[in-house]
Design a protein around this motif. Structure first.
Motif, short mmCIF file in Angstrom:
data_model
loop_
_atom_site.label_atom_id
_atom_site.label_comp_id
_atom_site.label_asym_id
_atom_site.label_seq_id
_atom_site.Cartn_x
_atom_site.Cartn_y
_atom_site.Cartn_z
N ARG A 1 0.84 -1.20 0.00
CA ARG A 1 0.00 0.00 0.00
C ARG A 1 0.87 1.25 0.00
O ARG A 1 1.91 1.28 0.65
CB ARG A 1 -0.92 0.02 1.22
CG ARG A 1 -1.96 -1.08 1.23
CD ARG A 1 -2.85 -0.97 2.46
NE ARG A 1 -2.08 -1.18 3.68
CZ ARG A 1 -2.56 -1.04 4.90
NH1 ARG A 1 -3.81 -0.66 5.08
NH2 ARG A 1 -1.81 -1.26 5.96
N LEU A 2 0.41 2.25 -0.74
CA LEU A 2 1.09 3.54 -0.80
C LEU A 2 0.16 4.59 -0.21
O LEU A 2 -0.96 4.78 -0.68
CB LEU A 2 1.45 3.90 -2.24
CG LEU A 2 2.20 5.21 -2.44
CD1 LEU A 2 3.61 5.13 -1.83
CD2 LEU A 2 2.29 5.55 -3.93
N ALA A 3 0.62 5.27 0.84
CA ALA A 3 -0.19 6.32 1.47
C ALA A 3 0.38 7.68 1.12
O ALA A 3 1.60 7.89 1.19
CB ALA A 3 -0.21 6.12 2.98
N ARG A 4 -0.50 8.59 0.72
CA ARG A 4 -0.08 9.96 0.40
C ARG A 4 -0.64 10.89 1.47
O ARG A 4 -1.82 10.84 1.78
CB ARG A 4 -0.61 10.36 -0.98
CG ARG A 4 -0.02 9.54 -2.12
CD ARG A 4 -0.62 9.98 -3.45
NE ARG A 4 0.03 9.32 -4.58
CZ ARG A 4 -0.33 8.13 -5.06
NH1 ARG A 4 -1.34 7.49 -4.48
NH2 ARG A 4 0.30 7.60 -6.08
N MET A 5 0.21 11.75 2.01
CA MET A 5 -0.20 12.63 3.10
C MET A 5 0.14 14.08 2.79
O MET A 5 1.24 14.38 2.31
CB MET A 5 0.49 12.20 4.41
CG MET A 5 0.02 10.86 4.94
SD MET A 5 1.20 10.10 6.07
CE MET A 5 2.44 9.50 4.92
N PHE A 6 -0.83 14.95 3.02
CA PHE A 6 -0.64 16.39 2.85
C PHE A 6 -0.76 17.05 4.22
O PHE A 6 -1.58 16.67 5.05
CB PHE A 6 -1.70 16.97 1.92
CG PHE A 6 -1.61 16.47 0.50
CD1 PHE A 6 -0.86 17.17 -0.44
CD2 PHE A 6 -2.27 15.32 0.10
CE1 PHE A 6 -0.77 16.72 -1.75
CE2 PHE A 6 -2.19 14.86 -1.20
CZ PHE A 6 -1.43 15.56 -2.14
N SER A 7 0.04 18.07 4.46
CA SER A 7 -0.05 18.83 5.70
C SER A 7 0.36 20.27 5.43
O SER A 7 1.10 20.55 4.47
CB SER A 7 0.85 18.23 6.79
OG SER A 7 2.20 18.26 6.38
N GLY B 1 0.87 29.72 7.54
CA GLY B 1 1.83 30.57 6.86
C GLY B 1 2.85 29.84 6.03
O GLY B 1 3.77 30.45 5.48
N ARG B 2 2.73 28.52 5.92
CA ARG B 2 3.70 27.72 5.17
C ARG B 2 3.05 27.10 3.93
O ARG B 2 1.83 27.02 3.83
CB ARG B 2 4.24 26.58 6.05
CG ARG B 2 4.90 27.03 7.35
CD ARG B 2 6.32 27.52 7.11
NE ARG B 2 6.98 27.80 8.37
CZ ARG B 2 7.68 26.92 9.08
NH1 ARG B 2 7.74 25.67 8.67
NH2 ARG B 2 8.28 27.27 10.20
N ASP B 3 3.90 26.65 3.02
CA ASP B 3 3.40 25.93 1.86
C ASP B 3 2.92 24.54 2.28
O ASP B 3 3.23 24.05 3.36
CB ASP B 3 4.51 25.78 0.80
CG ASP B 3 4.83 27.10 0.13
OD1 ASP B 3 3.95 27.97 0.12
OD2 ASP B 3 5.97 27.24 -0.35
N ILE B 4 2.16 23.92 1.40
CA ILE B 4 1.66 22.56 1.66
C ILE B 4 2.81 21.57 1.52
O ILE B 4 3.54 21.57 0.53
CB ILE B 4 0.52 22.21 0.69
CG1 ILE B 4 -0.68 23.13 0.94
CG2 ILE B 4 0.12 20.74 0.85
CD1 ILE B 4 -1.82 22.92 -0.03
N ASP B 5 2.97 20.74 2.54
CA ASP B 5 3.97 19.66 2.50
C ASP B 5 3.31 18.38 2.01
O ASP B 5 2.13 18.12 2.28
CB ASP B 5 4.56 19.42 3.89
CG ASP B 5 5.49 20.55 4.30
OD1 ASP B 5 6.13 21.14 3.41
OD2 ASP B 5 5.57 20.83 5.51
N TYR B 6 4.07 17.58 1.30
CA TYR B 6 3.56 16.33 0.75
C TYR B 6 4.55 15.21 1.07
O TYR B 6 5.76 15.38 0.93
CB TYR B 6 3.39 16.46 -0.77
CG TYR B 6 3.10 15.16 -1.49
CD1 TYR B 6 1.88 14.51 -1.32
CD2 TYR B 6 4.05 14.60 -2.33
CE1 TYR B 6 1.61 13.33 -1.99
CE2 TYR B 6 3.79 13.41 -3.01
CZ TYR B 6 2.57 12.79 -2.83
OH TYR B 6 2.30 11.60 -3.49
N SER B 7 4.04 14.09 1.54
CA SER B 7 4.91 12.95 1.82
C SER B 7 4.19 11.66 1.45
O SER B 7 2.96 11.62 1.34
CB SER B 7 5.30 12.91 3.30
OG SER B 7 4.15 12.78 4.12
N ILE B 8 4.97 10.63 1.24
CA ILE B 8 4.40 9.32 0.92
C ILE B 8 5.00 8.28 1.86
O ILE B 8 6.12 8.44 2.37
CB ILE B 8 4.65 8.91 -0.54
CG1 ILE B 8 6.17 8.83 -0.83
CG2 ILE B 8 3.97 9.88 -1.50
CD1 ILE B 8 6.48 8.29 -2.21
N ALA B 9 4.25 7.21 2.10
CA ALA B 9 4.73 6.10 2.93
C ALA B 9 4.35 4.79 2.24
O ALA B 9 3.20 4.61 1.84
CB ALA B 9 4.11 6.17 4.32
#
Length: 220
Positions: free
Chosen positions: A44-50, A54-62
């Motif tokens: 499984r591939l999980a995509r996470m946004f946070s 005042g900051r840009d959107i961060d993107y990560s995958i697990a």
């Protein structure tokens, strides 16, 4: 031997504990890849946004990829090296599923299985603080509800250590380790004495895991 209504549940518990037992000497990272009844076995591939204010959107995958990786021959050696441990654990599991256990000291064996159940739950737990609570429960079950003093006495005997002997690479002694796992972790968090969601762990999850896994292996 079990009534029809709980035979399936008992079988699933036994399989789950058996899988966790096999993974115990592998360490948390590799052992956590063993999957049992009801687990997801597909990759499984999980995509996470946070986004912080005042900051840009961060993107990560697990990537969750249930598999055991190693060099050729590694696991054949592992099976040989853990033969005595697995035989003892098998006797403990047998005492759980038999109505009239033929193994000696069935109460001690069943206590170990229950402690092993909590250890497995701790390894699967996604919230580190709750994992620490479950490790504390595991050790408390193993020590027959003896709380901090009972766990310390048991671990001292199992490890052949004095409570003042160094137990971590950071220089902490055995008494500090057990006191931190049980009092600061299991008791304070579980009883509401400490808010845990945003707090730091009083002891690393890895150190707590190593203490519990060593205690379980030596006890059985």
């Amino acid at each position: 031997h079990r009534a029809r209504h709980n035979a399936r549940a008992m079988a699933e518990v036994a399989v789950r504990v058996a899988m966790d037992t096999l993974g115990l000497p592998m360490g948390a990272k590799i052992g956590g890849n063993l999957r049992g009844p009801g687990d997801e076995i597909r990759t499984r591939l999980a995509r996470m946004f946070s986004q912080l204010k005042g900051r840009d959107i961060d993107y990560s995958i697990a990537l969750d990829r249930p598999r055991l990786a190693g060099r050729p021959g590694d696991y054949a050696k592992f099976i040989g090296d853990t033969a005595r441990f697995r035989e003892a654990a098998g006797k403990a599991l047998t005492s759980l599923i038999e109505l009239s256990p033929a193994t000696p000291a069935p109460t001690l064996h069943r206590r170990w299985v229950e402690a092993m159940h909590w250890f497995g739950e701790a390894r699967r737990e996604t919230v580190p603080s709750i994992a620490l609570v479950k490790i504390g429960i595991c050790l408390d079950v193993l020590a027959e509800g003896g709380m901090f003093k009972g766990i310390l006495a048991l671990c001292s005997a199992l490890f052949g250590m004095k409570e003042t002997d160094q137990a971590t690479t950071t220089g902490h002694n055995l008494k500090w380790v057990i006191e931190t796992i049980y009092n600061d972790g299991r008791s304070q968090i579980a009883h509401g004495g400490k808010l845990f969601l945003l707090g730091d762990l009083p002891i690393s999850r890895e150190d707590a895991d190593r203490v519990a896994s060593a205690a379980l292996e030596l006890y059985v």
